[in-house]
Motif scaffolding. Structure first.
Motif, short mmCIF file in Angstrom:
data_model
loop_
_atom_site.label_atom_id
_atom_site.label_comp_id
_atom_site.label_asym_id
_atom_site.label_seq_id
_atom_site.Cartn_x
_atom_site.Cartn_y
_atom_site.Cartn_z
N GLY A 1 12.84 38.36 53.51
CA GLY A 1 12.78 39.43 52.52
C GLY A 1 14.15 39.79 51.95
N ARG A 2 15.13 38.92 52.18
CA ARG A 2 16.49 39.22 51.70
C ARG A 2 16.99 38.10 50.79
N LEU A 3 17.82 38.54 49.83
CA LEU A 3 18.59 37.57 49.04
C LEU A 3 20.04 37.99 49.19
N GLY B 1 17.98 33.57 28.63
CA GLY B 1 17.13 33.25 29.79
C GLY B 1 15.80 33.99 29.71
N ILE B 2 14.71 33.25 29.61
CA ILE B 2 13.39 33.88 29.45
C ILE B 2 12.85 34.30 30.82
N TYR B 3 12.18 35.45 30.87
CA TYR B 3 11.51 35.87 32.11
C TYR B 3 10.13 36.38 31.75
N GLY B 4 9.29 36.53 32.76
CA GLY B 4 7.95 37.08 32.52
C GLY B 4 6.92 36.30 33.30
N GLU B 5 5.65 36.61 33.00
CA GLU B 5 4.54 35.99 33.72
C GLU B 5 4.59 34.46 33.60
N GLY B 6 4.59 33.80 34.73
CA GLY B 6 4.57 32.33 34.74
C GLY B 6 5.94 31.70 34.91
N HIS B 7 6.99 32.52 35.13
CA HIS B 7 8.34 31.98 35.20
C HIS B 7 8.59 31.26 36.53
N GLN B 8 8.70 29.95 36.47
CA GLN B 8 8.78 29.14 37.69
C GLN B 8 10.03 29.46 38.53
N ILE B 9 11.18 29.66 37.88
CA ILE B 9 12.41 29.88 38.65
C ILE B 9 12.34 31.23 39.40
N MET B 10 11.75 32.23 38.73
CA MET B 10 11.57 33.53 39.40
C MET B 10 10.67 33.35 40.63
N ARG B 11 9.63 32.56 40.47
CA ARG B 11 8.71 32.27 41.58
C ARG B 11 9.48 31.60 42.73
N ASP B 12 10.31 30.62 42.39
CA ASP B 12 11.08 29.90 43.41
C ASP B 12 12.01 30.86 44.15
N ILE B 13 12.68 31.74 43.38
CA ILE B 13 13.63 32.66 44.01
C ILE B 13 12.88 33.65 44.91
N TYR B 14 11.70 34.05 44.46
CA TYR B 14 10.88 34.97 45.26
C TYR B 14 10.52 34.33 46.62
N TYR B 15 10.05 33.09 46.57
CA TYR B 15 9.67 32.43 47.83
C TYR B 15 10.90 32.16 48.70
N GLN B 16 12.02 31.88 48.05
CA GLN B 16 13.26 31.69 48.81
C GLN B 16 13.58 32.99 49.57
N GLY B 17 13.44 34.13 48.89
CA GLY B 17 13.68 35.44 49.51
C GLY B 17 12.75 35.69 50.69
N LEU B 18 11.49 35.31 50.51
CA LEU B 18 10.52 35.50 51.61
C LEU B 18 10.92 34.68 52.82
N ARG B 19 11.36 33.44 52.55
CA ARG B 19 11.76 32.56 53.67
C ARG B 19 12.98 33.14 54.40
N LEU B 20 13.81 33.91 53.67
CA LEU B 20 15.01 34.50 54.27
C LEU B 20 14.72 35.90 54.83
#
Ligand SMILES: NC(=O)C1=CN([C@@H]2O[C@H](COP(=O)(O)OP(=O)(O)OC[C@H]3O[C@@H](n4cnc5c(N)ncnc54)[C@H](O)[C@@H]3O)[C@@H](O)[C@H]2O)C=CC1
Ligand SMILES: C[C@H](CCCC(C)(C)O)[C@H]1CC[C@H]2[C@@H]3[C@H](O)CC4=CC(=O)CC[C@]4(C)[C@H]3CC[C@]12C
Length: 369
Positions: A214-216, A193-212
């Motif tokens: 600040g929690r996951l 699983g690749i991670y780093g600058e530009g990773h769309q899934i990480m971005r999605d999970i981050y925004y999901q956390g914000l909507r919740l």
């Protein structure tokens, strides 16, 4: 002297060069490949950032094209010395149909191989995936395995099936005579699983956390390890393998290499928290908050909803039976094959990979505000 005779002589083509990994490969080639004369970037969608690359010493040629169209691929490949084929449809969420995934990943790869053969390109590097091995549908763990570890690779999902078939085609093509009579030399890189600058899934999970707020919420036990690798190191491996394939075709032709670095072994969620934590998110629970059977039920419900809503809208949440099984099955790699065969050492330490990823997430955060 061979090297200086070849200085600034080589033409490289990167398919999918505007994707998450592709952009890093493109930038890494420009930084680390002194023999480059021309860099062709082939993608369905060209990024505006390409413009800034066109002012450097290397000729950068952006080609808008589709790998499923054999004539477009052949035109882009003609005259290239090396092809790095990263273009692919990465979809485990049911956004695209199985036929489309197959068309892009399998037929697209066939087109790249045939273009090399017909136009006389001798070196082909394919971006495969850990998914060609597993996790399999039986959920068997793959614990610190290497390229030779026996594992029952059984796929049903279109993405891993298509990647496995494409990898097989690339490896079988090794040794075929290309136009002019020289043998085609191919190999495949299998990132975890690749991670780093530009990773769309990480971005999605981050925004999901914000909507919740600040929690996951922990869904996967911390004991399930998931292999991850930093995008800069994956890109570096592509650059190195492309270079060394030309020097050691007998050793490296037809080989597969896992992509690895010093990123720690952790669960998918705990690993993400290495970046999401410093951005203010919290992972709630030391154990999964819901029992696995309930998560499975929710995942199945999501799959059903996706099917029911398909005529009206695209419903493609992160949780589905396949992604749950992926996240919930240990799959980690421990190997030094790339080091033994072509001298690979990660270019970025874990600390640097982490810092770069956090910096990117924080910049994304401030630009969103
Ligand atoms: N993201 C990950 O964790 C992993 C990715 N991979 C592989 O790495 C490669 C790159 O993946 P990512 O950068 O994550 O995906 P991405 O979706 O960011 O990049 C793929 C690129 O291919 C292009 N593309 C898609 N269909 C095309 C077509 N028909 N013709 C021309 N270009 C097309 C896209 O426009 C995109 O720029 C893929 O082959 C994927 O299977 C392998 C292991 C892990
Ligand atoms: C999206 C998944 C995490 C969801 C967590 C849940 C179920 C609790 O909501 C991701 C877990 C594992 C990821 C995949 C894995 O890293 C291997 C991959 C290799 C590839 O070649 C492409 C990407 C991916 C399939 C990656 C996709 C996201 C996960 C399924």
């Amino acid at each position: 002297m061979a090297d200086s005779a070849q200085a600034q002589k080589l033409v490289y083509l990167v398919t999918g060069g505007c994707g998450f990994l592709g952009e890093h490969v493109v930038r890494m080639l420009l930084q680390q490949e002194p023999r480059l004369r021309e860099l062709r970037i082939f993608d369905l969608h060209l990024g505006p950032w390409l413009e800034e690359l066109k002012t450097g010493p290397v000729q950068v040629t952006a080609i808008q094209g589709d790998v499923t169209q054999a004539h477009e691929v052949a035109a882009a490949v003609a005259g290239a010395h090396v092809v790095i084929h990263t273009a692919g449809l990465v979809d485990v969420f049911g956004r695209a149909s199985p036929e489309t995934i197959h068309e892009v990943n399998v037929q697209g790869t066939k087109n790249v191989i045939e273009a090399c053969v017909q136009t006389g390109t001798q070196f082909l590097v394919y971006t495969s995936s850990m998914e060609v091995v597993g996790p399999n549908i039986k959920g068997h763990p793959f614990y610190r395995g290497n390229e030779d570890t026996p594992y029952e690779a059984v796929h049903r999902h279109p993405y891993p099936s298509s990647k496995a078939r494409a990898e097989q085609l690339v490896l079988e093509a090794n040794g075929r005579k290309v136009r002019g009579g020289l043998p085609l030399v191919t190999c495949a890189l299998r990132p975890t699983g690749i991670y780093g600058e530009g990773h769309q899934i990480m971005r999605d999970i981050y925004y999901q956390g914000l909507r919740l707020g600040g929690r996951l919420f922990r869904a996967i036990p911390a004991s399930v390890e998931h292999g991850r690798v930093y995008v800069g190191n994956v890109a570096w491996m592509h650059v190195l393998v492309a270079r060394e394939l030309q020097q050691r075709p007998a050793l490296m032709g037809g080989q597969v290499y896992f992509c690895y670095d010093k990123s720690p072994y952790k669960s998918y969620e705990d690993f993400n928290m290495e970046f999401l934590g410093p951005c203010g998110l919290r992972l709630v629970g030391t154990r999964p908050l819901l029992p696995y059977w309930l998560l499975m039920l929710l995942a199945a419900l999501n799959a059903l909803l996706q099917w029911l809503l398909r005529p009206l809208l695209l419903y493609a949440p992160l949780l589905n039976p396949y992604t749950l099984a992926m996240a919930n099955t240990t799959f980690t790699v421990s190997t030094n094959k790339a080091q033994r065969h072509f001298g690979y050492e990660p270019l970025f330490s874990w600390e640097e990979s982490r810092t770069r990823t956090i910096r990117w997430m924080q910049a994304m955060d401030s630009s969103a505000q």
